[in-house]
Design a protein around this motif. Structure first.
Motif, PDB file in Angstrom:
ATOM      1  N   UNK A 246       0.959  -1.185  -0.313  1.00  0.00           N
ATOM      2  CA  UNK A 246       0.515  -0.169  -0.234  1.00  0.00           C
ATOM      3  C   UNK A 246       0.661   1.439   0.226  1.00  0.00           C
ATOM      4  N   UNK A 247       0.354   2.428  -0.432  1.00  0.00           N
ATOM      5  CA  UNK A 247       1.519   3.692  -0.708  1.00  0.00           C
ATOM      6  C   UNK A 247       0.416   4.345   0.170  1.00  0.00           C
ATOM      7  N   UNK A 248       1.420   4.172   1.554  1.00  0.00           N
ATOM      8  CA  UNK A 248       0.467   4.692   2.981  1.00  0.00           C
ATOM      9  C   UNK A 248       0.010   5.986   2.774  1.00  0.00           C
ATOM     10  N   UNK A 249      -0.595   6.717   3.328  1.00  0.00           N
ATOM     11  CA  UNK A 249      -0.446   8.417   3.052  1.00  0.00           C
ATOM     12  C   UNK A 249       0.769   8.812   4.499  1.00  0.00           C
ATOM     13  N   UNK A 250       0.663  10.046   3.443  1.00  0.00           N
ATOM     14  CA  UNK A 250       2.196  10.737   5.064  1.00  0.00           C
ATOM     15  C   UNK A 250       0.949  12.124   5.496  1.00  0.00           C
TER      16      UNK A 250
END
Length: 402
Positions: free
Chosen positions: A181-185
């Motif tokens: 997953x491209x986890x939010x920052x």
């Protein structure tokens, strides 16, 4: 159809210049209504707006609608100056988070009780116009985020948080060079998305009516912990690369409809789908877009409300929303067809929640919640510690005791 949270302006301008953008008096017609809005996204969008203007004038003989189109980056500054000098237009577009500020300081009028049937509108979109329990504007368009997934890596999108973590772990276990997953920052964008995740756990950020900060309670802590847990299968060393989802290095990401045409054009080889956000206890999500309001200095308030209702009725709101770069806010309006991904966004918008009706919310989002998220994601504090500290700062800023 290109949509964005921050939408660029193009040179096609149908209105006369800013020199004639005051509150509106009669100039060769019975009534002149001045309406401020963002500059057209495209020439085609400008044509849609022009047709709506002409249709309204045809249905209201003797009325002239003057459209004043301003580049979005300059809009709030110019509008603030006009408000301060008592030369605001009759009506205009307003970014959702600014409605509560203008409502509570008396800059805009309350919506007449009989103007619309509230049941005709998406609840989340309509709620972006509420302050102190009252309605101060009508939504013009709306947008949201949803789950993008690579069909090769994720044949079936997850529906729950547990499934999300399981799928992400399986992807990363199968290939250590691919993140699940491209986890939010922890930035303004991630903080904007975060409340939708909190609502998915049955929580909320604040109780603005009761003046209570709630994002240090368990649902919000669980939401932030979800992102922390996902990092185990989604290392930043992978997702910090350029466009990790588009390049096949992240199996899933959270984004909005503005990215759909870009991916199709620039990354034609990726087979991807869009699904509603996974949730813990109930479907939920966030919302963005624009509202339309009537200013308290308007001498044509009744006509201004009629214009706003015309723009958001079942017939006109589909074309208007598309011209503005979003989706319709009227449940009976037909969205302009934009591909198979559109269904997921429309489903997501049915469960979208408005941002808190707090005038300082943009500051809270960018300066308090965003850093707190990043503190937890980088392991400098637990999710609970980060949000407890952020909640205390928010109470201090807002002057709330709980």
């Amino acid at each position: 159809m290109s949509r964005g949270l921050v939408r660029g302006a193009v040179a096609a301008v149908l209105a006369t210049g800013l020199a004639a953008c005051g509150g509106g008096g009669s100039q060769g017609s019975d009534k002149e209504l001045t309406f401020w809005m963002y500059q057209d996204r495209t020439p085609q969008a400008g044509q849609v707006i022009e047709k709506l203007r002409k249709d309204f004038e045809a249905a209201n003989p003797g009325v002239t609608v003057k459209l004043v189109k301003i580049p979005k980056d300059d809009y709030n500054t110019k509008l603030g100056s006009a408000v301060a000098s008592k030369s605001a237009p009759d009506a205009g577009i307003l970014d959702q988070p600014l409605v509560s500020k203008y409502a509570l300081d008396g800059t805009i009028k309350e919506v007449p009780a009989s103007l619309i049937a509230e049941a005709d509108y998406y609840k989340g979109a309509l709620d972006t116009n509420r302050a102190n329990g009252k309605l101060y504007g009508l939504p013009a368009d709306q947008t949201c985020v949803a789950l993008f997934y690579n069909k090769k890596l994720v044949p079936t999108p997850p529906k729950s948080w547990d499934e999300l973590k399981q799928v992400a772990a399986q992807v990363h276990a199968a290939d250590a060079n691919v993140a699940g997953m491209n986890v939010p920052k922890g930035d303004g964008y991630g903080a904007w998305m975060f409340p939708g995740i909190v609502h998915g756990a049955g929580g909320q950020m604040v109780d603005d009516a009761g003046k209570k900060v709630l994002f240090d309670q368990q649902p919000a802590v669980d939401a932030l912990q979800l992102w922390v847990d996902l990092l185990k299968s989604s290392p930043r060393k992978i997702t910090d690369s350029d466009k990790p989802f588009e390049n096949g290095l992240a199996a899933m990401t959270i984004s909005g409809p503005w990215d759909v045409p870009t991916i199709h054009t620039d990354f034609p080889d990726i087979d991807f789908g869009v699904a509603p956000l996974p949730y813990k206890t109930e479907p939920a999500g966030n919302i963005g877009g624009e509202d339309s309001v009537v200013f308290n200095t308007s001498k044509n308030a009744d006509l201004a409300w009629k214009w706003l209702a015309f723009l958001t009725n079942a017939q006109n709101n589909g074309p208007l929303a598309d011209a503005l770069g979003g989706f319709p806010v009227n449940l009976k309006a037909q969205a302009v067809e934009a591909g198979p991904e559109q269904a997921a966004f429309l489903e997501q918008l049915k469960v979208a929640h408005a941002r808190p009706a707090v005038p300082q919310w943009i500051q809270v989002n960018d300066e308090i919640i965003a850093p707190a998220i990043e503190t937890a994601l980088t392991g400098k504090a637990t999710a609970q510690q980060a949000l407890t500290d952020a909640a205390a700062k928010t109470r201090s800023l807002l002057g709330w005791n709980s």
